[in-house]
Structure formats: C-alpha cells, structure tokens
Design an enzyme around this catalytic site. Structure first.
Site, PDB file in Angstrom:
ATOM      1  N   GLU A 116       0.852  -1.189   0.000  1.00 13.56           N
ATOM      2  CA  GLU A 116       0.000   0.000   0.000  1.00 13.56           C
ATOM      3  C   GLU A 116       0.885   1.235   0.000  1.00 13.56           C
ATOM      4  O   GLU A 116       1.910   1.266   0.675  1.00 13.56           O
ATOM      5  CB  GLU A 116      -0.905   0.058   1.240  1.00 13.56           C
ATOM      6  CG  GLU A 116      -2.090  -0.865   1.190  1.00 13.56           C
ATOM      7  CD  GLU A 116      -1.826  -2.162   1.934  1.00 13.56           C
ATOM      8  OE1 GLU A 116      -0.815  -2.238   2.646  1.00 13.56           O
ATOM      9  OE2 GLU A 116      -2.621  -3.109   1.782  1.00 13.56           O
ATOM     10  N   TYR A 128       8.204   2.339  -7.323  1.00 15.74           N
ATOM     11  CA  TYR A 128       7.607   1.022  -7.572  1.00 15.74           C
ATOM     12  C   TYR A 128       7.298   0.802  -9.056  1.00 15.74           C
ATOM     13  O   TYR A 128       7.405  -0.320  -9.559  1.00 15.74           O
ATOM     14  CB  TYR A 128       6.348   0.845  -6.726  1.00 15.74           C
ATOM     15  CG  TYR A 128       6.622   0.921  -5.243  1.00 15.74           C
ATOM     16  CD1 TYR A 128       7.600   0.116  -4.661  1.00 15.74           C
ATOM     17  CD2 TYR A 128       5.945   1.805  -4.413  1.00 15.74           C
ATOM     18  CE1 TYR A 128       7.889   0.195  -3.304  1.00 15.74           C
ATOM     19  CE2 TYR A 128       6.220   1.888  -3.058  1.00 15.74           C
ATOM     20  CZ  TYR A 128       7.193   1.080  -2.511  1.00 15.74           C
ATOM     21  OH  TYR A 128       7.478   1.158  -1.176  1.00 15.74           O
TER      22      TYR A 128
HETATM   23  C1  LIG Z   1      10.309   6.763  -1.481  1.00 16.18           C
HETATM   24  C2  LIG Z   1      11.759   6.597  -0.991  1.00 16.18           C
HETATM   25  C3  LIG Z   1      11.841   5.279  -0.184  1.00 16.18           C
HETATM   26  C4  LIG Z   1      12.697   6.540  -2.218  1.00 16.18           C
HETATM   27  O1  LIG Z   1      14.005   6.274  -1.747  1.00 16.18           O
HETATM   28  P1  LIG Z   1      15.295   6.588  -2.663  1.00 16.18           P
HETATM   29  O2  LIG Z   1      16.453   5.849  -2.081  1.00 16.18           O
HETATM   30  O3  LIG Z   1      15.453   8.044  -2.835  1.00 16.18           O
HETATM   31  O4  LIG Z   1      14.863   5.948  -4.067  1.00 16.18           O
HETATM   32  P2  LIG Z   1      15.833   5.656  -5.297  1.00 16.18           P
HETATM   33  O5  LIG Z   1      17.032   6.558  -5.249  1.00 16.18           O
HETATM   34  O6  LIG Z   1      16.089   4.210  -5.383  1.00 16.18           O
HETATM   35  O7  LIG Z   1      14.901   6.145  -6.499  1.00 16.18           O
HETATM   36  C5  LIG Z   1      14.367   5.223  -7.422  1.00 16.18           C
HETATM   37  C6  LIG Z   1      13.381   5.954  -8.317  1.00 16.18           C
HETATM   38  O8  LIG Z   1      12.234   6.338  -7.588  1.00 16.18           O
HETATM   39  C7  LIG Z   1      11.740   7.558  -8.136  1.00 16.18           C
HETATM   40  N1  LIG Z   1      11.847   8.612  -7.123  1.00 16.18           N
HETATM   41  C8  LIG Z   1      12.480   8.556  -5.946  1.00 16.18           C
HETATM   42  N2  LIG Z   1      12.318   9.722  -5.274  1.00 16.18           N
HETATM   43  C9  LIG Z   1      11.562  10.519  -6.066  1.00 16.18           C
HETATM   44  C10 LIG Z   1      11.057  11.825  -5.937  1.00 16.18           C
HETATM   45  N3  LIG Z   1      11.304  12.575  -4.844  1.00 16.18           N
HETATM   46  N4  LIG Z   1      10.291  12.325  -6.927  1.00 16.18           N
HETATM   47  C11 LIG Z   1      10.029  11.592  -8.036  1.00 16.18           C
HETATM   48  N5  LIG Z   1      10.500  10.329  -8.227  1.00 16.18           N
HETATM   49  C12 LIG Z   1      11.256   9.810  -7.242  1.00 16.18           C
HETATM   50  C13 LIG Z   1      12.599   7.890  -9.331  1.00 16.18           C
HETATM   51  O9  LIG Z   1      12.041   7.230 -10.466  1.00 16.18           O
HETATM   52  C14 LIG Z   1      13.904   7.218  -8.929  1.00 16.18           C
HETATM   53  O10 LIG Z   1      14.730   6.922 -10.017  1.00 16.18           O
HETATM   54  P3  LIG Z   1      15.774   8.068 -10.530  1.00 16.18           P
HETATM   55  O11 LIG Z   1      16.475   8.619  -9.332  1.00 16.18           O
HETATM   56  O12 LIG Z   1      16.664   7.293 -11.443  1.00 16.18           O
HETATM   57  O13 LIG Z   1      14.932   9.102 -11.213  1.00 16.18           O
HETATM   58  C15 LIG Z   1      12.188   7.798  -0.103  1.00 16.18           C
HETATM   59  O14 LIG Z   1      11.867   8.997  -0.759  1.00 16.18           O
HETATM   60  C16 LIG Z   1      11.571   7.810   1.288  1.00 16.18           C
HETATM   61  O15 LIG Z   1      12.122   7.223   2.239  1.00 16.18           O
HETATM   62  N6  LIG Z   1      10.408   8.473   1.443  1.00 16.18           N
HETATM   63  C17 LIG Z   1       9.727   8.536   2.748  1.00 16.18           C
HETATM   64  C18 LIG Z   1       9.172   7.182   3.155  1.00 16.18           C
HETATM   65  C19 LIG Z   1       8.255   6.624   2.100  1.00 16.18           C
HETATM   66  O16 LIG Z   1       7.503   7.333   1.449  1.00 16.18           O
HETATM   67  N7  LIG Z   1       8.317   5.281   1.934  1.00 16.18           N
HETATM   68  C20 LIG Z   1       7.477   4.562   0.990  1.00 16.18           C
HETATM   69  C21 LIG Z   1       6.253   4.062   1.666  1.00 16.18           C
HETATM   70  S1  LIG Z   1       5.249   3.075   0.555  1.00 16.18           S
END
Ligand SMILES: CC(C)(COP(=O)(O)OP(=O)(O)OC[C@H]1O[C@@H](n2cnc3c(N)ncnc32)[C@H](O)[C@@H]1OP(=O)(O)O)[C@@H](O)C(=O)NCCC(=O)NCCS
Length: 174
Positions: A116, A128
């Site tokens: 979710e 995702y």
């Molecule tokens: C969502 C989260 C886990 C992503 O972590 P991350 O380590 O930055 O992700 P990645 O570097 O592996 O990014 C993979 C892809 O996700 C997408 N992405 C990640 N952050 C993004 C942002 N702020 N805006 C748009 N796309 C994003 C992009 O497609 C990215 O690929 P790219 O960097 O080549 O463009 C992080 O932002 C986070 O911890 N958020 C708060 C907690 C949360 O929302 N968890 C998910 C609950 S379901």
C-alpha cells in the site's frame, strides 16, 4: 555517499531504524512491534549501510541509510515499509532494497508482491513503477492519521521465466 551494501536487520539496528521512522514517517513503528517483527518467521527486514560489505566497520552499531520490511504469506510477498534518510535519497538505496526483496521473493516461490502506498506519495509510486508495480485498487481512507486513500500496488509473474533476469538487468553494476 559513494557506496552502500545491504544486509539483514539485526537487533542492534533497532534504535537507528526507530530514529529514522520517527524522523520521516507519519506513523512510525514502535520498538515493541519491531522486536516482535525480528521474531516473525514470515518477515524479512533489510538495512542499507554505507560502505562495502567486506569493509572494516568501525561504528557499532552501524549507521543505516535506509531499510525495508517484507512479509511472505503463502505465495504473496507484501512490502510493509521502505524508508531512506533524506540525505541518502535519489542514489538508488530504495531501488536496491526493493530489488533485493523481489529476488528473495522469487527464491521463496512467491508469485506476486503487493504493497500500500499513500495516494499523494508520488516519489514512492515512481520507485515502484520502475519495478513494474501496477495499481490494483484503492483502499479508501486507509491511513488513520489523515484518512488518506491507499493505492494497492502489485507486480505479479515473479515465478515466470525471465522475470529474475529482467530484474537483475536493472541492478547497478558492482
Ligand atoms: C520513497 C523513498 C523510499 C525513495 O528512496 P530513494 O532511495 O530516494 O529511491 P531511489 O534513489 O532508489 O529512487 C528510485 C526511483 O524512484 C523515483 N523517485 C524517488 N524519489 C523521487 C522523488 N522525490 N520524486 C520523483 N521520483 C522519485 C525515481 O524514479 C527514482 O529513479 P531516478 O532517481 O533514477 O529518477 C524515499 O523517498 C523515502 O524514504 N520516502 C519517505 C518514506 C516513504 O515514502 N516510503 C514509501 C512508503 S510506501
């Protein structure tokens, strides 16, 4: 941050995980729940740590950059949580965690992975989507803090020929 590696979460990691949860999530998990999860045979938690797995670890407990939790229920793997510290984002940490969870799910003969995500969480939805997750439905008012809808995302066909190869092709070169 130049490199990082993944390993299973252990008890000494719990304070660092809880600190991150409290800092960045709207509904942080509690120590009691995490302690229980460590004993849960259906759960797997992974952490991402700075450095390389064969490097000398001087900090104890190690700092963590992010973590992921997944449950395995019959043929379904369900992602419980993924989080990365803001300073470590957009460097592939969450991607590496999700990829590892999918590979473990294939090894455990899961056929689908579900989760979710908040309707407003476009960052996580983009993450995702890179792995082929699709929106299967909406759970109205799912989140108790603000009654936001959850999107139910799923990727299936984990056991099908070629799925692992496609995933591994997405892995960063080591
Ligand atoms: C969502 C989260 C886990 C992503 O972590 P991350 O380590 O930055 O992700 P990645 O570097 O592996 O990014 C993979 C892809 O996700 C997408 N992405 C990640 N952050 C993004 C942002 N702020 N805006 C748009 N796309 C994003 C992009 O497609 C990215 O690929 P790219 O960097 O080549 O463009 C992080 O932002 C986070 O911890 N958020 C708060 C907690 C949360 O929302 N968890 C998910 C609950 S379901």
């Amino acid at each position: 941050m130049s490199e990082f590696y993944l390993r299973p979460l252990t008890r000494p990691d719990l304070p660092a995980v809880l600190e991150m949860e409290r800092a960045i999530l709207d509904e942080p998990i509690t120590m009691v729940t995490m302690e229980r999860e460590l004993e849960n045979p259906l759960a797997l938690y992974l952490v991402a740590c700075p450095g390389s797995a064969d490097g000398l670890v001087l900090d104890s407990p190690e700092p963590i950059l992010g973590y992921l939790g997944v449950w395995f229920i019959v043929d379904e793997a369900h992602i419980i949580s993924v989080a990365v510290w803001p300073e470590a984002r957009r460097q592939g940490v969450a991607s590496a965690l999700v990829l590892a969870a999918l590979l473990v799910a294939i090894d455990r003969h899961a056929t689908m992975m579900t989760l979710e995500v908040r309707a407003s969480n476009v960052a996580a939805q983009a993450l995702y989507a890179k792995f082929g997750f699709r929106k299967l439905g909406v759970r109205r008012g799912y989140y108790p803090d603000n009654h936001e809808d959850a999107w139910l995302l799923t990727v299936d066909g984990l056991g099908e020929q070629g799925f692992r190869e496609r995933l591994e092709a997405q892995a960063p070169a080591s």
